[in-house]
Design an enzyme around this catalytic site. Structure first.
Site: not given
Ligand code: PEP
Length: 254
Positions: A97, A167
């Site tokens: 992450h 992400e």
């Molecule tokens: C995350 O930290 O994996 C994430 C997607 O956070 P958020 O949904 O709050 O943007």
């Protein structure tokens, strides 16, 4: 049926076991009524057991937010191995992450953690994503290298157990998610890099999730227009009513 996978990354929330159990209870009540969706919650380590259940619950799974690179038990103070996680009912482990990467986790460490998780018979959810985008598209090379190094040394036989979470770091904890069309483009790119490593069949099968400012309102379009296999949800995953809405809203999608 290829079910959608919705993963809640609780991060360092909530602050008490009571609150954690309350959130988990609502999700455990909703999961069995879902038809085309599986859900995973990844609470902080000390809450994992009490958020689970002695009996298995349809469409409901436990995850963890990290893991040790160490496979065997031993003198590793502060570490938690994949086997220990498996023993308490964890099936999925979030690795790499951006918040862990920001605290020093490298691609090489991510690959070691992935190997530890796969060796224990669990599924790693490997997070990848560019920190910033540039008009010349250099971020694509960054992304490609990140995926390749994070999967280095992982044998082909494990490819079916790996999940990738795309992400874009700039979209995490932001006001808005990435544009749906861009999510689609990036998820194709991520699958292509995966297929370059493990072959076209593995590339077709791999689940790619999107994460970054997902909520119950934007989730259905992210799935249907962004064409991803699921979502990695941060903030909205500890807001039980919102997360339950999200699960129901994506479950009705074809
Ligand atoms: C995350 O930290 O994996 C994430 C997607 O956070 P958020 O949904 O709050 O943007």
């Amino acid at each position: 049926m290829n079910k959608k996978l919705i993963v809640g990354n609780w991060k360092m929330n909530p602050m008490t076991i009571d609150e954690a159990q309350k959130i988990a209870r609502k999700i455990k009540r909703t999961a069995p009524i879902l038809v085309s969706t599986e859900t995973v919650i990844a609470p902080p380590y000390p809450f994992i057991i009490s958020c689970g259940s002695k009996k298995s619950i349809k469409n409901f799974h436990l995850g963890s937010q990290s893991v040790s690179i160490e496979i065997n038990s031993g003198p590793f103070t502060g570490e938690v191995s994949a086997s220990i996680l498996k023993d308490v009912g964890v099936e999925y482990v979030i690795i790499g992450h951006s918040e862990q990467r920001a605290r020093g986790e490298s691609d090489v460490t991510v690959s070691k953690k992935a190997l530890a998780v796969l060796t224990a018979g669990l599924s790693p959810i490997i997070c990848v994503g560019e920190i910033v985008r540039d008009d010349a598209g250099a971020y694509l090379d960054t992304l490609k290298n990140q995926i390749k190094t994070s999967l280095e040394g992982i044998e082909q036989k494990f490819s079916a157990d790996i999940i990738l979470a795309y992400e874009p770091v700039w979209a995490i904890g932001a006001q808005e998610a990435m544009k749906n069309e861009d999510i689609h483009e990036s998820s194709i790119f991520v699958k292509k890099v995966f297929s370059d490593i493990f072959g076209p069949e593995a590339g077709l099968k791999v689940k790619v999730l999107y994460g970054g400012s997902v909520n119950y309102r934007n989730a259905p379009d992210i799935i249907s227009i962004g064409k991803v296999d699921g979502l990695l949800v941060g903030r909205e995953s500890v807001n039980a009513p919102g997360f339950v809405e999200l699960l129901k809203a994506v479950d009705v999608l074809k």
